[in-house]
Design an enzyme around this catalytic site. Structure first.
Site, PDB file in Angstrom:
ATOM      1  N   GLU A  11      11.942  22.083   3.328  1.00  0.00           N
ATOM      2  CA  GLU A  11      10.940  22.331   2.292  1.00  0.00           C
ATOM      3  C   GLU A  11       9.563  22.056   2.859  1.00  0.00           C
ATOM      4  OE1 GLU A  11      11.010  19.644  -1.063  1.00  0.00           O
ATOM      5  OE2 GLU A  11      12.006  18.099   0.093  1.00  0.00           O
ATOM      6  N   LYS A  15      12.016  10.966  -4.991  1.00  0.00           N
ATOM      7  CA  LYS A  15      10.555  11.092  -4.981  1.00  0.00           C
ATOM      8  C   LYS A  15       9.944   9.714  -4.732  1.00  0.00           C
ATOM      9  CE  LYS A  15       7.431  14.170  -7.450  1.00  0.00           C
ATOM     10  NZ  LYS A  15       6.908  14.834  -6.275  1.00  0.00           N
ATOM     11  N   ARG A  30      15.643  12.313 -12.659  1.00  0.00           N
ATOM     12  CA  ARG A  30      15.342  12.229 -11.224  1.00  0.00           C
ATOM     13  C   ARG A  30      14.674  10.897 -10.888  1.00  0.00           C
ATOM     14  NH1 ARG A  30      12.100  17.170  -8.768  1.00  0.00           N
ATOM     15  NH2 ARG A  30      10.362  16.073  -9.737  1.00  0.00           N
TER      16      ARG A  30
END
Ligand code: PLP
Ligand code: COI
Length: 341
Positions: free
Chosen positions: A220, A184, A82
């Site tokens: 989210e 992220k 990720r």
């Protein structure tokens, strides 16, 4: 190895400086070998890319002490992958995935005295991150970068541990379609700060963000994905290209299906159907699974039948199974647990 004298069971989610951190620099198109250092400070030029245009990405993962006394990390290969995706999206050089896992292992081993003991409810949080370090004044990617990993012992992310949370449906958007919500990047969190401070001032624990384009679908929170349990015990999680692909959520969906025999569904979830679910939880490395008791959508109160006192029964089973796998009391799927020492 003697553990540090820390009140493990009363730790919150905060920063405690530990002994060693890993640092590697990227210059002239290559990463150096990297070293462990005791120096917790970062010295960079005033015009560094990260300071001007927020060119920074990060990861979050945890090391645990298992029942038989080993120190393990949960699925670090997925964090490595990720982070590589995040780097590509922000035009940063990828820190090699195998080196990432090695850096994690070195940082954990060097700080083994800070890994909370089995049964304390705490863990060692690991924060790998990378930023543009050389001067950049025109809007463009930096040429030099620093990759670092530090560790800090932590307890529950939300005060009150497993007490169900109250969320607010936010009037702010977290991520745009075709934006950066799926990686992220520090910028995703900077822009959520006003929204979270406002929510806290109003007495909420967290925000539920909806999709920015239509404001009809659940995305989210600022730091976790959603899981819902239907009244007939199916596990449902929102599908969206603008949410972070949570490693905890992906693991829980597998656990639900393969360990608990539940039906699972990743699909669009409309805010209008949330009132029909039996249970709701937030999942993530920091959040683990934190139960949600109530969601307030502009005056409309959605209260889940699981209530405000404890986790609902299915969320509890998911929690017990996942944490059992992480702490070594339940056999893990192949490749999920990396033993450090
Ligand atoms: N969503 C956001 C915005 C997050 O910051 C995090 C934390 O990492 C998550 C979801 C959960 O992801 P993971 O389970 O990989 O920690
Ligand atoms: C994590 O769960 O690791 C995160 O990065 C979320 C953050 C809000 C602490």
């Amino acid at each position: 190895m003697e553990k540090k004298n820390i009140d493990w069971s009363n730790l919150g989610f905060g920063y405690i400086q530990t002994d060693k951190r890993f640092v590697s620099n990227y210059k002239d198109g290559a990463w150096d070998e990297g070293v462990l250092t005791e120096d917790a400070t970062v010295v960079i030029n005033e015009c560094a890319g990260v300071l001007q245009y927020a060119q920074t990405i990060f990861e979050g993962m945890k090391a645990y002490t298992t029942k038989d006394g080993k120190i393990v990390v949960f699925r670090p290969d997925l964090n490595a992958a990720r982070m590589a995706d995040s780097a590509r999206r922000l035009e940063m050089p990828v820190y090699p995935e195998d080196k990432f896992v090695e850096a994690i292992a070195k940082t954990v081993e060097a700080n083994a005295a800070y890994v909370p003991p089995y049964g304390s409810g705490a863990s060692l949080y690991l924060r790998p991150y990378m930023f543009g370090s050389n001067p950049v004044i025109g809007v463009k990617p930096a040429d030099e970068y620093q990759f670092r990993v530090f560790a800090t012992p932590v307890g529950p992310y939300f005060k009150g541990g497993a007490k169900p949370l109250t969320l607010k449906v936010s009037d702010y958007d977290r991520a745009a379609p075709c934006g950066t919500g799926h990686i992220k990047a520090g910028l995703n969190y900077a822009m959520s700060l006003h929204a979270i401070v406002t929510a806290h001032e109003e007495g909420y624990d967290e925000n539920m963000y909806l999709d920015a384009a239509t404001r009809t679908k659940v995305e989210e929170t600022g730091g976790a994905n959603f899981l819902f349990i239907t009244k007939d015990n199916k596990v449902v999680t929102p599908k969206s290209d603008s949410i972070l692909p949570s490693i905890t959520r992906r693991s829980l969906m597998y656990v639900a299906k393969e360990y608990l025999g539940l039906e699972v569904e990743e699909r669009e979830v409309f805010i209008d159907e949330v009132k029909d679910f039996a249970e709701c939880g937030l999942c993530g490395t920091a959040a683990v699974i934190s139960p949600v008791g109530k969601i307030v959508n502009h005056g409309e109160e959605i209260s889940f039948p699981s209530g405000m006192e404890k986790m609902g029964p299915t969320i509890q089973k998911l929690y017990d199974t996942l944490t059992g796998i992480q702490m070594g009391t339940i056999e893990a799927p192949e490749g999920w647990i990396k033993v450090i020492c």
